[in-house]
Design an enzyme around this catalytic site. Structure first.
Site, short mmCIF file in Angstrom:
data_model
loop_
_atom_site.label_atom_id
_atom_site.label_comp_id
_atom_site.label_asym_id
_atom_site.label_seq_id
_atom_site.Cartn_x
_atom_site.Cartn_y
_atom_site.Cartn_z
N GLU A 165 0.81 -1.22 -0.18
CA GLU A 165 0.00 -0.03 -0.02
C GLU A 165 0.83 1.21 -0.05
OE1 GLU A 165 -3.07 -0.16 -0.58
OE2 GLU A 165 -3.09 -2.30 -0.40
N HIS A 168 1.66 2.17 -3.47
CA HIS A 168 0.63 2.83 -3.98
C HIS A 168 0.55 4.48 -3.60
CE1 HIS A 168 -1.46 -0.49 -5.87
NE2 HIS A 168 -1.69 -1.06 -4.81
#
Length: 943
Positions: A165, A168
């Protein structure tokens, strides 16, 4: 050159010099996550106030980040790790000697911990609303994900998930899996699994268990219910953006391991670049180098911070500049509205004012009742001074004195600074501002406000607003409406349903309808403001036809406001208001409607408006965004309109879209976007967004948007299939939306420099096409995409240039020399319309194609890209690259991929082993029977 134009650059230079001198302070004071000496400082993880207290959450967060730090360090080849992390504990939890917050708040957090409100899913995800290589908005974990160890079987360890994550969020890379397209046919006519890298192995599984690959194929497509189960033991080391849960995966896909053919979002959004290529091109990697030696970095250090009492001080300009263009009146109306309606109960509020000197008007007073609110309103300024000079620093100094009376420090406090004047000595108090621990929200009135005013907000993490001198603008009230406590508790915050204003002629009226939906209704307020000596005639109808008149409103003739609070919960439906201008001259009449959540278990629909950059230089366009959602679920098909007000000139309205084209990166994620480039002049611009929701058209999405960590359904180990628990549903229950809803949000302000005076040549090309798709039907190829505009995503382009190649590298590296497709009969449509173009690629793609390295191979795929041109020959960037299989003869079935050959070999070997085992069993059984017979015969003889 005027004195002001000379002084301005000198003042700006001094201000910048001071910022550089204080730069060592910035990583910890409103500057967000900073990379210093390979370590990230300032990462903020915030727990929502609605989350029940659980100390295991804190310990598990610490374990997650510690594991992630070492995993990230190795994955980035000793480049980066996490050094200092802050965990924001909600005020609803018990105080355990945690440090007091400074500028930290839930709304500024990089990572949030909260439930999805009514859903049962636990997917970790990152909200990405910009393109490749651009930072996301936040990472979201549910408490259950952080507490339930059983979920690690499907997602992998929490530290690995966090690194997935983080890539991202920080570096703007995308997922390398695709649940909608799990299989594809590659350039060698092989059926492949969508993955990265291609070296990850597994077996095909049908609905009832393992099966040969051909049983999964119907018309060369995979049968529904056929899936691919990965081996738990792998040799592949990539990729983290595909399946971080595999123990062997320790790096990102790079140039040698990246699967450019896979139909995933990484390839679509990043023009087939590998994740590692995007990451190494980031600012983090441009300014850092691998650490020497073999030692690991130190583990992260954590500090727990917790909000205390909410403390706010209004710091208001009362210089003579405030007498111009009804500025003082607008300030009075907005400040009264803020004190009576917006600021949350139990907040401590004080008031200071300034011209060339500062003055304390009201010491801190806690709001516990309406009487407390009225008392504070009585301290608002009613006149301006005769002084033209201002000292913003003097006003802020008095503001700090006010808030420090509570606990001796200004930590965690909020300053709402409103000014219309220029202060050339503003930089003098910058060190005090930076060390105060206070957040400063700035509101600039008119075109003469200090040019560096926004720096105070930028450095302290505050919001920035601009109020133009336009009589019918409601920007001042909108600005105060946007300022919330920042706790993240949407159930305690007000929701703005309406904000409008018009210049109404004598004996004419302003009439409109506002929708109160069933997710709001508590503490509903209608506010009417005017300019003349007396109020207009007010008539308000509720959904049942009940009438409210002017005498039902509480009127403040000094501030020229009329307010109506609806007792209890306002009836859902359409409320219609009419304002009749009974005055003898034209005046601006304005209406504002706010409410709060009606049910603590059902989050209200909200809109958050913002821009990508709040300071830019012509001809760079502004990217306008509006996040429309209920809880965390996006609301689709709403009508979203942005209104941009310049310092001079008329407001510009612009429809925002959620179509996955132009400025909008992801379709149907609830984030509506558009380019804005209609710059009237240099200076500040104010942004406001209106959302209207029709129950017959608009729908809430059934899934959370964003880039989710992959949940693996199961693995194969030692020839056995081990399935994980089914992934929890992430859908939501459909709720009745009988009336739709309306919402309003200020998007703050932005400033533009370098705008040419007078007419200027066209400098805006069509926007890049980002949603090109290709579908092969028999011998024809059908392309589809969203039409760009003459200027970015507006208007109508002049022509298209489509090129194709059987070589991915050719079209990627040398688009101009790829094969040109005849589009002479294809005229672009208006921006936003879906284009469809069909042609036969056979005539240009027969035979093998030479590769850049001189080698040749027979390719069964075609790669296509497109760019648009406007009437002034300005070209867009080359689109994303679409791909499709070439025509394959009926007797040319897809070649089984290596995974199938491995499976076939395994099954064959297992079959041979089975036959051998059967022979051994039969032989053993025969010999045993013979021995028993011999024994029986011998026994008979002995008897």
């Amino acid at each position: 050159m005027t004195q002001r134009s000379i002084a301005g650059p000198i003042c700006n230079l001094k201000f910048v010099t001071l910022l550089v001198a204080l730069s060592s302070e910035l990583p910890f004071l409103g500057a967000g996550v900073q990379l210093q000496d390979n370590g990230y400082n300032g990462l903020l993880i915030a727990i929502n106030p609605q989350v029940p207290e659980n100390q295991n959450l804190i310990s598990n967060i610490k374990e997650m980040i510690t594991e992630a730090s070492f995993y990230l360090f190795n994955a980035t080849k000793r480049r980066v790790f996490f050094r200092n992390i802050k965990i924001l504990i909600p005020a609803t939890w018990k105080a355990n000697n945690n440090s007091k917050i400074k500028q930290e708040s839930y709304e500024k957090a990089n990572v949030i911990v909260t439930d999805w409100y009514g859903a049962h899913g636990d997917d970790p995800y990152t909200l990405q609303y910009r393109g490749c290589g651009k930072e996301g908005k936040y990472i979201h974990f549910t408490p259950n994900f952080l507490l339930n160890d059983n979920l690690t079987a499907g997602y992998g360890s929490r530290g690995r998930v966090f690194v997935h994550e983080w890539a991202h969020l920080r570096w703007g890379v995308f997922d390398e899996y695709n649940n909608d397209k799990p299989f594809y046919i590659n350039g060698q006519n092989q059926i492949k699994v969508t993955r990265c890298s291609s070296d990850i192995t597994g077996i095909f599984v049908c609905e009832k268990g393992p099966c040969p690959q051909e049983n999964c194929i119907i018309s060369k497509l995979f049968k529904e219910g056929c899936t691919f189960i990965y081996n738990s033991t792998q040799n592949a080391t990539a990729s983290i953006m595909f399946m971080q849960s595999l123990s062997s995966v320790v790096e990102f896909c790079n140039a040698s391991t990246h699967n450019q053919e896979a139909p995933n979002l990484q390839n679509q959004m990043c023009s087939l670049r590998s994740a590692w290529d995007v990451i190494t091109d980031s600012a983090d990697f441009h300014h850092s180098f691998p650490m020497n030696g073999t030692e690991l970095p130190p583990p992260p250090t954590f500090s727990l911070v917790q909000a205390g009492d909410k403390v706010v001080c209004l710091v208001l300009d009362v210089s003579s500049k405030m007498a111009e263009a009804d500025r003082l009146l607008q300030l009075q109306q907005a400040a009264e509205f803020y004190l009576m309606q917006i600021v949350e109960i139990h907040t401590f509020v004080g008031i200071a004012s300034f011209d060339s000197k500062g003055e304390i008007r009201a010491q801190l007073h806690q709001i516990n009742s309406n009487d407390d609110r009225k008392l504070l309103v009585s301290y608002l300024p009613t006149t301006v001074s005769a002084k033209t000079d201002i000292s913003i620093c003097s006003g802020l100094k008095k503001g700090f004195e006010v808030v420090e009376k509570l606990n001796g420090k200004a930590y965690g406090s909020v300053m709402i600074l409103v000014t219309s004047g220029d202060d050339k000595l503003l930089g003098n108090c910058l060190p005090t501002v930076l060390s105060s621990g206070s957040t400063i929200h700035s509101i600039a009135l008119g075109s003469s406000a200090a040019p560096n005013l926004e720096e105070l907000s930028r450095l302290t993490g505050g919001l920035k607003f601009f109020v133009p001198d336009i009589s019918n603008s409601n920007s001042m009230i909108d600005a105060f409406s946007r300022i919330s406590s920042g706790t993240g508790d949407i159930f305690q915050q007000h929701i703005q349903l309406e904000s409008t204003g018009e210049n109404v002629k004598p004996h004419h009226q302003l009439k409109n309808t506002v929708t109160v939906d069933n997710t709001v209704g508590n503490d509903t307020m209608f506010l009417v403001t005017w300019q003349a000596s007396g109020p207009p005639e007010i008539i308000l109808f509720d959904p049942d036809g009940r009438k409210y008149y002017t005498n039902n409103f509480i009127t403040n003739l000094t501030f020229r406001t009329a307010s109506l609070w609806i007792p209890g919960t306002a009836k859902p439906g359409h409320w219609t208001y009419t304002l009749n201008n009974t005055h003898h001259s034209l005046q601006a009449l304005k209406v504002t409607v706010t409410s709060r959540a009606s049910n603590s278990a059902v989050p209200p629909a909200t809109v958050e408006a913002f821009v990508e950059r709040d300071s830019l230089h012509f001809p760079h366009p502004v990217m306008i965004y509006a996040n429309v959602k209920q809880g965390f679920y996006p609301i689709l098909n709403a009508t979203v309109t942005a209104t941009v007000e310049p310092e001079t000139g008329d407001p510009v309205t612009l429809r925002l879209l959620d179509d996955g084209a132009g400025a909008d990166v992801i379709k149907n994620d609830g984030i509506y976007s558009r380019y804005f480039f209609s710059f009237a002049a240099n200076g500040r611009y104010s942004l406001k967004v209106h959302v209207n929701h029709s129950p017959s058209i608009s729908t809430p999405a059934h899934s959370i948007p964003g880039s989710h960590a992959m949940y693996v359904p199961g693995y194969t180990a030692n020839g056995n299939i081990q399935m994980n628990a089914p992934r929890k549903s992430v859908g939501r229950n459909e709720e009745e939306r009988k009336w739709g809803f309306s919402r309003v949000s200020s998007g703050g302000s932005f400033s533009v420099l370098g705008v040419p005076a007078g007419p200027h040549p066209d400098v805006f090309p069509p926007c890049k096409i980002i949603d090109l798709e290709a579908v092969k039907v028999e011998e024809e190829l059908t392309l589809s995409w969203t039409a760009p505009g003459e200027d970015f995503d507006q208007g109508q382009a002049t022509s298209y240039e489509i090129r194709m190649s059987k070589s991915l590298q050719n079209i990627q590296d040398d688009f101009n020399n790829a094969i040109l497709v005849n589009t002479s009969k294809r005229n672009p449509q208006q921006a936003g319309i879906r284009e469809i173009f069909t042609f036969s690629p056979q005539i240009s793609t027969n035979g093998p194609e030479h590769q850049p390295n001189g080698e040749t191979h027979e390719s069964h795929r075609i790669y296509v890209a497109i760019r648009a041109m406007d009437r002034n020959s300005l070209q867009s960037a080359v689109s994303n690259i679409a791909q499709a299989p070439l025509f394959i003869p009926p007797n040319s079935d897809p070649v089984p991929a290596r995974d199938y050959l491995i499976l076939k070999g395994v099954l064959t070997a297992m079959g041979l082993i089975g036959i051998i085992c059967l022979i051994i069993v039969v032989t053993h059984h025969t010999l045993s029977r013979k021995k028993r017979a011999d024994k029986k015969e011998n026994g008979t003889k002995l008897l």
